[in-house]
Design an enzyme around this catalytic site. Structure first.
Site, PDB file in Angstrom:
ATOM      1  CD  GLU A 303      -2.954  -1.165   2.230  1.00 19.89           C
ATOM      2  OE1 GLU A 303      -4.161  -1.161   1.936  1.00 19.89           O
ATOM      3  OE2 GLU A 303      -2.534  -1.202   3.396  1.00 19.89           O
TER       4      GLU A 303
HETATM    5  C1  ACM Z   1      -2.288  -5.477   3.744  1.00 25.73           C
HETATM    6  O1  ACM Z   1      -3.392  -5.947   4.073  1.00 25.73           O
HETATM    7  N1  ACM Z   1      -2.150  -4.182   3.576  1.00 25.73           N
HETATM    8  C2  ACM Z   1      -1.154  -6.316   3.539  1.00 25.73           C
END
Ligand code: ACM
Length: 490
Positions: A303
């Site tokens: 992310e």
């Molecule tokens: C995640 O759930 N951001 C690895």
């Protein structure tokens, strides 16, 4: 599996025999080898026997011919012949003896767990093991649970409870998500400011906390006693507000950021061009690798919408090289498939919204893939729309959703042999107490454990839902909260 046995995860081969079985009372002999790891397992079994009402056992180095005997015997030929010797085992119980054999102490431990799951209480009040034969080995070598201790902090005692549950279901990797925007949970010697300034916070003003080096060692040691390897995760180059709050030199302005206690993701980042960034990454990953006896260190990598690919690769590369230089294998979330990872590195698949091409290419270049698809394995998803806690971005996960899938076919085109295993994950934005945590884990963690351990030909939803019903007694005995899924006749 015979109706009256409720072993989870389902073994490869089970046969239930006739007759009264092995009565277990005080004075039962426990025959174990003299290797320190075998003795440690023997002590565990002896304590367990007392705790579950069998009474004191006599640890023996030689068979003295007594009538009731549990024997734990290392034997390279034990277990299914076509399986990896590392974790396979066999259990044979007759009227006189329970014989657990395995090529390794880890296998002996699994044999003991299976034996324990078969124990019954006779109407006359004593504990006995039915006559049976089990030959067993896991489908996958990596059977994990990832616990987010950054959004909410969970002290060592809570983690030990989780480890005990993992051991009971033959899971063997505990992945600790130790850092995130909301808090830093591991004291590392090169950067004491991380816990001094960023361990006190947690989501929505909850109490923070962190593990000292000694407490981390306690977790690692307790996990090892259940055959479990700890994989520490320091999440970079995003999810780093706790680091930016502790050390202003990591931000472009030179000023520390404010502490963050919300639950948004994707806003914080390291900056490759700053002089402090490289040394920070090298020192922290070198420290974490040195504190960790297991072979893996997880560098996160998820992310990161605010980073361009070149800067992302540069930052992941520094952490990757520090982990490799320390002699460890890199684990990273699937986004890191675009970075040059050493062959043998483990990519953790989680987000079905993303394309698969980069993961397939990374696997072709030698990476292994760990399956944590959010819609199956993210145990912080709500059970259903009415469940009071949890998130919903990957959907609702009722028990059958956690059970009914095959990790081998999640990514079409990925070779079966590239899949190293399955890992459940529990993120704690909405989970503040160990009761809230275990209610999300149970029963779904046992479904994931069977997905990871049992070959498809030996498992089915109908069989599993009948077997898991019997496990409520264990959860009630040890006093953990669990969710009475309407899919099961409890
Ligand atoms: C995640 O759930 N951001 C690895």
């Amino acid at each position: 599996m015979p109706e009256s046995l409720s072993i989870v995860p389902a073994p490869r081969y089970v046969e239930l025999g006739d007759g009264p079985g092995l009565a277990l009372g005080g004075g039962v002999g426990l025959l174990v080898g003299a290797d320190p790891a075998e003795i440690a397992l023997g002590v565990y079994v002896a304590r367990l026997a007392e705790r579950i009402g069998i009474g004191p056992v006599d640890m023996l180095a030689l068979d003295d011919g007594r009538d009731q005997l549990i024997e734990l015997r290392l034997d390279p030929a034990a277990g299914p012949a076509d399986s990896d010797p590392a974790e396979r085992y066999s259990v044979v119980v007759d009227r006189r003896r329970a014989l657990v054999r395995a090529p390794t102490v880890a296998g002996l431990y699994y044999g003991v767990v299976t034996l324990r799951q078969t124990l019954r209480t006779h109407p006359a009040g004593y504990v006995y093991a039915p006559v049976l034969r089990v030959e067993d080995a896991p489908r996958y070598p990596w059977r994990g649970l990832s616990v987010d201790v950054a959004r909410h902090f969970f002290p060592v005692e809570d983690i030990e409870l989780v480890i005990s549950l993992m051991g009971y279901y033959k899971l063997n990797v505990l992945h600790l998500h130790l850092t995130d925007d909301q808090g830093w949970r591991l004291d590392v010697p090169s950067r004491p400011g991380l816990v001094e300034r960023s361990a006190g916070s947690a989501v929505h003003g909850a109490r923070g906390g962190y593990y000292t080096a000694g407490e981390y060692r306690r977790i690692v040691t307790f996990a090892a006693s259940r055959g479990i390897t700890v994989v520490p995760e320091v999440d970079i180059p995003g999810h780093v507000n706790a680091a930016l709050h502790a050390y202003g030199e990591l931000t472009p302005s030179g000023e520390p950021t404010e502490a963050y206690t919300g639950i948004d993701v994707g806003f914080s980042r390291l900056t490759a061009g700053l002089p402090a960034t490289g040394p920070f990454l090298r020192d922290v990953f070198t420290d974490v690798a040195a504190m960790t006896p297991g072979p893996y260190v997880h560098l996160g990598g998820d992310e990161v919408p605010t980073l361009d690919p070149a800067e992302y690769e540069a930052l992941v590369g520094i952490a990757h090289d520090a982990v490799r230089d320390a002699g460890k294998t890199v684990v990273a979330w699937q986004e890191a498939a675009t970075a040059p990872l050493a062959p043998g590195s483990v990519l953790q698949y989680w987000d079905p919204r993303d394309g698969h091409e980069a993961i397939i290419a990374a696997a072709a270049a030698g990476c292994r893939v760990l399956m944590s698809p959010g819609s199956r394995a993210y145990l912080d998803m709500k059970y259903d729309a009415h469940y009071p806690r949890g998130l919903e971005w990957a959907g609702h996960i009722e028990l059958r959703d956690a059970y009914d899938w095959d990790p081998g076919v999640v990514i079409p085109g990925l070779p079966l042999e590239s899949v190293v295993g399955v890992e459940a994950a529990i993120w704690t934005e909405t989970l503040a107490t160990v009761d809230e945590l275990t209610e999300m884990l149970l029963p779904r963690l046992t479904a994931l454990a069977e997905v990871a351990w049992s070959v498809p030909a030996r498992r089915s939803w109908d069989s599993y839902r009948r077997r898991v019903a019997a496990h409520r007694d264990y959860w009630d005995q040890i006093g953990v909260r669990w969710y009475p899924s309407p899919h099961v006749n409890w």
